[in-house]
Write an enzyme that holds these catalytic residues in place. Sequence first.
Site, PDB file in Angstrom:
ATOM      1  N   ASP A 105      -3.747  34.098  -9.147  1.00  0.00           N
ATOM      2  CA  ASP A 105      -2.772  33.000  -9.772  1.00  0.00           C
ATOM      3  C   ASP A 105      -2.588  31.951  -8.746  1.00  0.00           C
ATOM      4  O   ASP A 105      -2.134  32.490  -7.735  1.00  0.00           O
ATOM      5  CB  ASP A 105      -1.870  33.664 -10.719  1.00  0.00           C
ATOM      6  CG  ASP A 105      -0.889  34.564 -10.054  1.00  0.00           C
ATOM      7  OD1 ASP A 105      -1.444  35.174  -9.084  1.00  0.00           O
ATOM      8  OD2 ASP A 105       0.523  34.644 -10.280  1.00  0.00           O
ATOM      9  N   GLU A 171       0.321  37.642 -10.280  1.00  0.00           N
ATOM     10  CA  GLU A 171       1.069  38.341  -9.176  1.00  0.00           C
ATOM     11  C   GLU A 171       2.453  37.546  -9.182  1.00  0.00           C
ATOM     12  O   GLU A 171       3.327  38.245  -8.648  1.00  0.00           O
ATOM     13  CB  GLU A 171       0.206  38.133  -7.813  1.00  0.00           C
ATOM     14  CG  GLU A 171       0.952  39.083  -6.882  1.00  0.00           C
ATOM     15  CD  GLU A 171       2.216  38.427  -6.084  1.00  0.00           C
ATOM     16  OE1 GLU A 171       2.984  39.407  -5.814  1.00  0.00           O
ATOM     17  OE2 GLU A 171       2.263  37.413  -6.116  1.00  0.00           O
TER      18      GLU A 171
END
Length: 439
Positions: A105, A171
């Site tokens: 991400d 994350e």
Amino acid sequence: MPRHAAALLLACCAALPPGVLAADTQRPEVGVAAAALQERVVAWRRDIHQHPELSNRETRTAAKVADHLRGLGLQPRTGIAHHGVTAVLRGGRPGPRLALRADMDALPVTEETGLPFASTATDTYRGQRTGVMHACGHDAHTAILMGVAEALVGMREQLAGEVLFVFQPAEEGAPEGEQGGARLMLEEGVFADFRPDAVFGLHVFSTLNADTIGVRAGPTMAASDRFGIRVIGRQTHGSRPWGGVDPIIAAAQIVNQSQAIVSRQMDISAQPVVLSFGAINGGIRYNIIPDAVELVGTIRTFDEDMRADVFRRLGAVAEHVAAANGATVEARIPAEEGNPVTFNNEALTARMRPSLEAAAGTGKVVDMPLVMGAEDFSLYAREVPGLFFFVGATPVGVDAATAPSNHSPKFDVDESALDLGLRAMLQATLDYLDGDAGS
Ligand SMILES: [Zn+2]
Ligand SMILES: [Zn+2]
């Protein structure tokens, strides 16, 4: 870049004194695979960098990863924890089970690197339109693990044991009201069918130069916990404070008194502790003492007992200081389940450090200082022995101490870090699976 890889390979092999242990020097197959893959890993990372996606929105990245794994002949599982992708590679020989994790991400940051492949992507975050950028380097992690997967598939027949590739979304934390990240990956069974004997992960980091790896045994990255304290008084006119209960005075005293938790009460010679307030909200007008004040902040710790102790002490300070002012509190400490300490298993770290040295070269693996940032890799490493190491992101010759840090709009990953990260992860994986790094 391929020339660079070839030069590295030559330099490495040429420098190989006869009779040294395999774990002390880079495996020849690692250099060959890295040189063959380097150009494509760079291209994958540039493509992912140019198309960043916020946490829990990683559809394009996940599809790219899944396509790549399918192209290697693996059968990826998709849609785990929203956009997570996993795949198992079974080697031709029996051996241990190892999980390798990368995060996918990006962040709500508007890129200012000026790179030719800089992101121009935008999205909505907390109701605001924002640029989206791989400002934490997860683009590099994803590209490196795609490369590692391809290299290991190419060695499948000689490979001992099994490898689980874990491409994880979110994350940086799921958006408000959503679940995500490592916690959801585990809840949705990432380790249920494949229980690894160990898990490895890496992070590119601005404070190291791109020829350097940082690692430490034991507590490595902090536990991160958010808290919220609502201080409740009783609204009154600013000219008649005795007519109510002033939550602003109580909140100010709570902010001050809680600094004494770290400075006077915790054994900071054992492990550091940080307690910071990030926002204070209360009141609307100069002559109204409001009903309530909201405080929010973060706690960083490196030890589970100390973590619980800070929670308890902050709660006690909030409650008693408020009571001394005639106010009450509603405390959420922590406000939600935070990330625990990222803990590197001591035996595993000692065992794998020579593998990192083999990839980076003599003197290029340094003891990492404690990192106050947090990682949800910690949740995997709480399940099975974990190793999380750092690969320098700042070009050699640039002062890494002053380079734009991770999460900065100017954060950049020197592309040689992709090569070092790939070689380090590959070397460590092969050494672990073969067990020839000792135990
Ligand atoms: Zn980050
Ligand atoms: Zn990160």
